[in-house]
Design a protein around this motif. Structure first.
Motif, PDB file in Angstrom:
ATOM      1  N   CYS A  67      43.735  35.597  35.511  1.00  0.00           N
ATOM      2  CA  CYS A  67      44.378  36.654  34.737  1.00  0.00           C
ATOM      3  C   CYS A  67      45.028  36.038  33.504  1.00  0.00           C
ATOM      4  O   CYS A  67      45.705  35.001  33.592  1.00  0.00           O
ATOM      5  N   SER A  78      39.172  41.596  43.420  1.00  0.00           N
ATOM      6  CA  SER A  78      39.127  42.628  42.386  1.00  0.00           C
ATOM      7  C   SER A  78      38.339  42.133  41.172  1.00  0.00           C
ATOM      8  O   SER A  78      38.428  40.948  40.822  1.00  0.00           O
ATOM      9  N   GLY A  80      38.916  42.928  38.134  1.00  0.00           N
ATOM     10  CA  GLY A  80      39.781  42.817  36.961  1.00  0.00           C
ATOM     11  C   GLY A  80      39.359  43.780  35.867  1.00  0.00           C
ATOM     12  O   GLY A  80      38.382  44.522  35.999  1.00  0.00           O
ATOM     13  N   ALA A  81      40.107  43.777  34.792  1.00  0.00           N
ATOM     14  CA  ALA A  81      39.852  44.722  33.699  1.00  0.00           C
ATOM     15  C   ALA A  81      39.874  44.022  32.355  1.00  0.00           C
ATOM     16  O   ALA A  81      40.650  43.091  32.141  1.00  0.00           O
ATOM     17  N   GLU A  83      41.207  43.829  29.018  1.00  0.00           N
ATOM     18  CA  GLU A  83      42.520  44.243  28.530  1.00  0.00           C
ATOM     19  C   GLU A  83      42.562  44.227  27.003  1.00  0.00           C
ATOM     20  O   GLU A  83      42.089  43.292  26.369  1.00  0.00           O
ATOM     21  N   CYS A 118      44.344  40.899  35.600  1.00  0.00           N
ATOM     22  CA  CYS A 118      44.269  41.504  36.932  1.00  0.00           C
ATOM     23  C   CYS A 118      44.734  42.956  36.827  1.00  0.00           C
ATOM     24  O   CYS A 118      45.411  43.340  35.861  1.00  0.00           O
ATOM     25  N   GLU A 119      44.380  43.755  37.798  1.00  0.00           N
ATOM     26  CA  GLU A 119      44.707  45.174  37.740  1.00  0.00           C
ATOM     27  C   GLU A 119      46.208  45.434  37.811  1.00  0.00           C
ATOM     28  O   GLU A 119      46.710  46.399  37.240  1.00  0.00           O
ATOM     29  N   THR A 120      46.940  44.559  38.505  1.00  0.00           N
ATOM     30  CA  THR A 120      48.386  44.762  38.613  1.00  0.00           C
ATOM     31  C   THR A 120      49.059  44.568  37.263  1.00  0.00           C
ATOM     32  O   THR A 120      49.852  45.409  36.823  1.00  0.00           O
ATOM     33  N   ASN A 122      47.669  44.743  34.368  1.00  0.00           N
ATOM     34  CA  ASN A 122      47.119  45.703  33.414  1.00  0.00           C
ATOM     35  C   ASN A 122      47.619  47.114  33.653  1.00  0.00           C
ATOM     36  O   ASN A 122      48.059  47.799  32.727  1.00  0.00           O
ATOM     37  N   THR A 123      47.563  47.557  34.896  1.00  0.00           N
ATOM     38  CA  THR A 123      47.852  48.962  35.216  1.00  0.00           C
ATOM     39  C   THR A 123      49.303  49.205  35.596  1.00  0.00           C
ATOM     40  O   THR A 123      49.929  50.163  35.126  1.00  0.00           O
ATOM     41  N   SER A 124      49.855  48.361  36.446  1.00  0.00           N
ATOM     42  CA  SER A 124      51.206  48.598  36.966  1.00  0.00           C
ATOM     43  C   SER A 124      52.296  48.191  35.987  1.00  0.00           C
ATOM     44  O   SER A 124      53.425  48.688  36.077  1.00  0.00           O
TER      45      SER A 124
END
Length: 254
Positions: A67, A78, A80-81, A83, A118-120, A122-124
């Motif tokens: 990440c 995961s 991932g995204a 970003e 990572c999704e956390t 990015n998203t959270s």
């Protein structure tokens, strides 16, 4: 966070399809500026272009498959995204304020604005959040000069995070005000992340302690192997290598 060296050459999909989609978005903004600024009209972005496999794979290689923010190797659980460092669709100046439209739409397909997180993270946490040191310098459209902005968050692709953020054991600390805002905004003190860092650090702390107290009681070849393992943990490809660099007293270098 560690310094990320993104390849100079952008993937072909961004230079072709991405460039054309950027042109169309800029034209659309010029024709409907009021609607886009009010949020009544919103851009539609093509994920198949900005997150194309050639883009994502190139970023993952540059980031050592970690990440871009928390340095976790998340790919086991995961995908991932991709970003956007400067958010493409809308911007929040503070975590508790409303979104500001239209965001950095002209950078949606810009190679220099893309990372993988990572999704956390990015998203959270980060999401549309993108504060500036001086809000008066914020770019409102493709006609403005984004290079005149001074962003609050550390951009690991163009500056060394280790000059703003350090670690004391598994706990992250700030060296500058921008470092503090980055830690807070990206959730780098979240409990599960500190636990993950501590889990990586503990056996290496024990290993280092054994080396320090070995004297002549341990075979030189084993001591050498132990030192190699510690050195390996500081390399860019290692998970939480910034933490390990601080643990072994590596200095901040660009």
């Amino acid at each position: 966070m560690i310094r990320i060296f993104r390849p100079e050459q952008a993937p072909a999909v961004l230079l072709r399809a991405g460039k054309e989609k950027t042109r169309l978005n800029c034209e659309s903004y010029d024709q409907n500026e009021e609607a886009y600024r009010s949020g009544s009209e919103k851009f539609k972005f093509d994920r198949n272009t900005y997150a194309h496999k050639t883009v994502k794979n190139a970023l993952l290689r540059a980031q050592h498959r970690k990440c871009c923010y928390c340095e976790s190797k998340f790919r086991v659980n995961s995908p991932g995204a991709v970003e956007h460092f400067r958010p493409k669709g809308a911007v929040k100046k503070k975590s508790d304020t409303a979104k500001h439209y239209p965001g950095y739409y002209w950078l949606a397909y810009s190679w220099r604005n893309l990372l993988v997180s990572c999704e956390t993270c990015n998203t959270s946490y980060k999401g549309s959040l993108f504060p500036l040191v001086d809000e008066d310098t914020r770019s409102q459209s493709h006609r403005d000069h984004v290079e005149e902005e001074i962003q609050t968050f550390i951009d690991p692709s163009c500056e060394n995070p280790e000059c703003h953020i350090r670690f004391r054991g598994a706990e992250v600390e700030h060296l500058t005000e921008r470092g503090l805002k980055t830690i807070q905004g990206l959730g780098l003190r979240r409990g599960e992340l500190e636990d993950a860092r501590a889990e990586v650090l503990e056996p290496l702390e024990i290993l280092n302690s054994i080396i320090q107290s070995a004297g002549g009681k341990v075979e030189p070849s084993k001591v050498s192997r132990a030192r190699d393992l510690l050195k390996k943990a500081t390399r860019p490809e290692a998970q939480y290598s910034a933490m390990m660099r601080n643990f072994l007293n590596f200095s901040c270098t660009d």
